[in-house]
Scaffold this motif. Structure first.
Motif, short mmCIF file in Angstrom:
data_model
loop_
_atom_site.label_atom_id
_atom_site.label_comp_id
_atom_site.label_asym_id
_atom_site.label_seq_id
_atom_site.Cartn_x
_atom_site.Cartn_y
_atom_site.Cartn_z
N GLY A 35 10.04 29.74 -9.07
CA GLY A 35 9.21 28.97 -8.18
C GLY A 35 9.63 27.51 -8.13
O GLY A 35 10.51 27.05 -8.85
N HIS A 36 8.95 26.78 -7.28
CA HIS A 36 9.28 25.37 -7.09
C HIS A 36 8.31 24.52 -7.90
O HIS A 36 7.10 24.65 -7.75
CB HIS A 36 9.19 25.02 -5.60
N ARG A 37 8.83 23.66 -8.74
CA ARG A 37 7.98 22.76 -9.53
C ARG A 37 8.08 21.36 -8.95
O ARG A 37 9.16 20.86 -8.70
CB ARG A 37 8.44 22.75 -10.99
N GLU A 38 6.96 20.73 -8.75
CA GLU A 38 6.94 19.39 -8.20
C GLU A 38 6.86 18.36 -9.31
O GLU A 38 6.35 18.64 -10.40
CB GLU A 38 5.74 19.24 -7.26
N LEU A 39 7.34 17.18 -9.01
CA LEU A 39 7.24 16.08 -9.97
C LEU A 39 5.80 15.59 -10.04
O LEU A 39 5.06 15.66 -9.06
CB LEU A 39 8.15 14.93 -9.52
N PRO A 40 5.38 15.07 -11.19
CA PRO A 40 4.00 14.60 -11.30
C PRO A 40 3.72 13.32 -10.50
O PRO A 40 2.58 13.03 -10.17
CB PRO A 40 3.82 14.36 -12.79
N ILE A 41 4.77 12.56 -10.18
CA ILE A 41 4.63 11.34 -9.39
C ILE A 41 5.75 11.32 -8.35
O ILE A 41 6.75 12.01 -8.51
CB ILE A 41 4.68 10.06 -10.27
N PRO A 42 5.61 10.54 -7.30
CA PRO A 42 6.66 10.50 -6.28
C PRO A 42 8.00 9.99 -6.85
O PRO A 42 8.01 9.16 -7.77
CB PRO A 42 6.12 9.52 -5.24
N LEU B 268 10.15 7.93 -5.69
CA LEU B 268 10.31 6.49 -5.54
C LEU B 268 9.63 5.75 -6.69
O LEU B 268 10.17 4.76 -7.22
CB LEU B 268 9.75 6.02 -4.20
N LEU B 269 8.48 6.22 -7.11
CA LEU B 269 7.77 5.59 -8.22
C LEU B 269 8.53 5.75 -9.53
O LEU B 269 8.51 4.85 -10.38
CB LEU B 269 6.36 6.17 -8.34
N ILE B 270 9.23 6.84 -9.70
CA ILE B 270 10.06 7.02 -10.89
C ILE B 270 11.16 5.96 -10.93
O ILE B 270 11.44 5.35 -11.96
CB ILE B 270 10.66 8.45 -10.93
N GLY B 271 11.78 5.71 -9.77
CA GLY B 271 12.81 4.67 -9.69
C GLY B 271 12.26 3.29 -9.98
O GLY B 271 12.88 2.49 -10.69
N VAL B 272 11.07 2.99 -9.44
CA VAL B 272 10.45 1.68 -9.68
C VAL B 272 10.11 1.52 -11.16
O VAL B 272 10.35 0.45 -11.75
CB VAL B 272 9.20 1.52 -8.79
N LEU B 273 9.58 2.57 -11.77
CA LEU B 273 9.27 2.50 -13.21
C LEU B 273 10.52 2.32 -14.06
O LEU B 273 10.51 1.58 -15.05
CB LEU B 273 8.50 3.75 -13.64
N ALA B 274 11.62 2.95 -13.67
CA ALA B 274 12.88 2.79 -14.40
C ALA B 274 13.38 1.35 -14.29
O ALA B 274 13.82 0.76 -15.28
CB ALA B 274 13.92 3.77 -13.88
N ILE B 275 13.32 0.78 -13.09
CA ILE B 275 13.75 -0.61 -12.91
C ILE B 275 12.88 -1.55 -13.72
O ILE B 275 13.38 -2.49 -14.37
CB ILE B 275 13.75 -0.98 -11.41
N LEU B 276 11.57 -1.32 -13.73
CA LEU B 276 10.68 -2.16 -14.53
C LEU B 276 10.97 -2.03 -16.02
O LEU B 276 10.93 -3.02 -16.76
CB LEU B 276 9.22 -1.81 -14.24
N ALA B 277 11.26 -0.82 -16.48
CA ALA B 277 11.58 -0.62 -17.89
C ALA B 277 12.86 -1.37 -18.27
O ALA B 277 12.92 -2.03 -19.32
CB ALA B 277 11.73 0.87 -18.20
#
Length: 80
Positions: free
Chosen positions: A14-21, A23-32
């Motif tokens: 089946g298809h598993r979705e990410l818990p957050i969008p 784009l937000l993962i990228g923004v969180l990585a840049i902030l980290a």
């Protein structure tokens, strides 16, 4: 036949979705990384704060014998 078994298993998983969008993962990585850069930047210059003052007139510890390669700048601005 093993390729067919892998394809069937992939279809059933089946298809598993990410818990957050994404784009937000990228923004969180840049902030980290920006936070880690700030931590690293905060330690700039600490070597000069805690290093023993250079000795004048004697050889530098760890330098080969016969050389006096002490810190020239800022005492002698002409040396680069």
């Amino acid at each position: 036949m093993t390729t067919f078994a892998v394809l069937v298993a992939a279809e059933e998983a089946g298809h598993r979705e990410l818990p957050i969008p994404p784009l937000l993962i990228g923004v969180l990585a840049i902030l980290a990384f920006a936070f880690l850069l700030g931590v690293t930047w905060s330690f700039r210059g600490t070597h000069h704060k805690y290093a023993p003052p250079p000795r004048r007139g004697g050889p530098v510890p760890g330098a080969p014998q016969g050389t006096d390669d002490g810190a020239h700048w800022p005492e002698h601005p002409g040396h680069h």
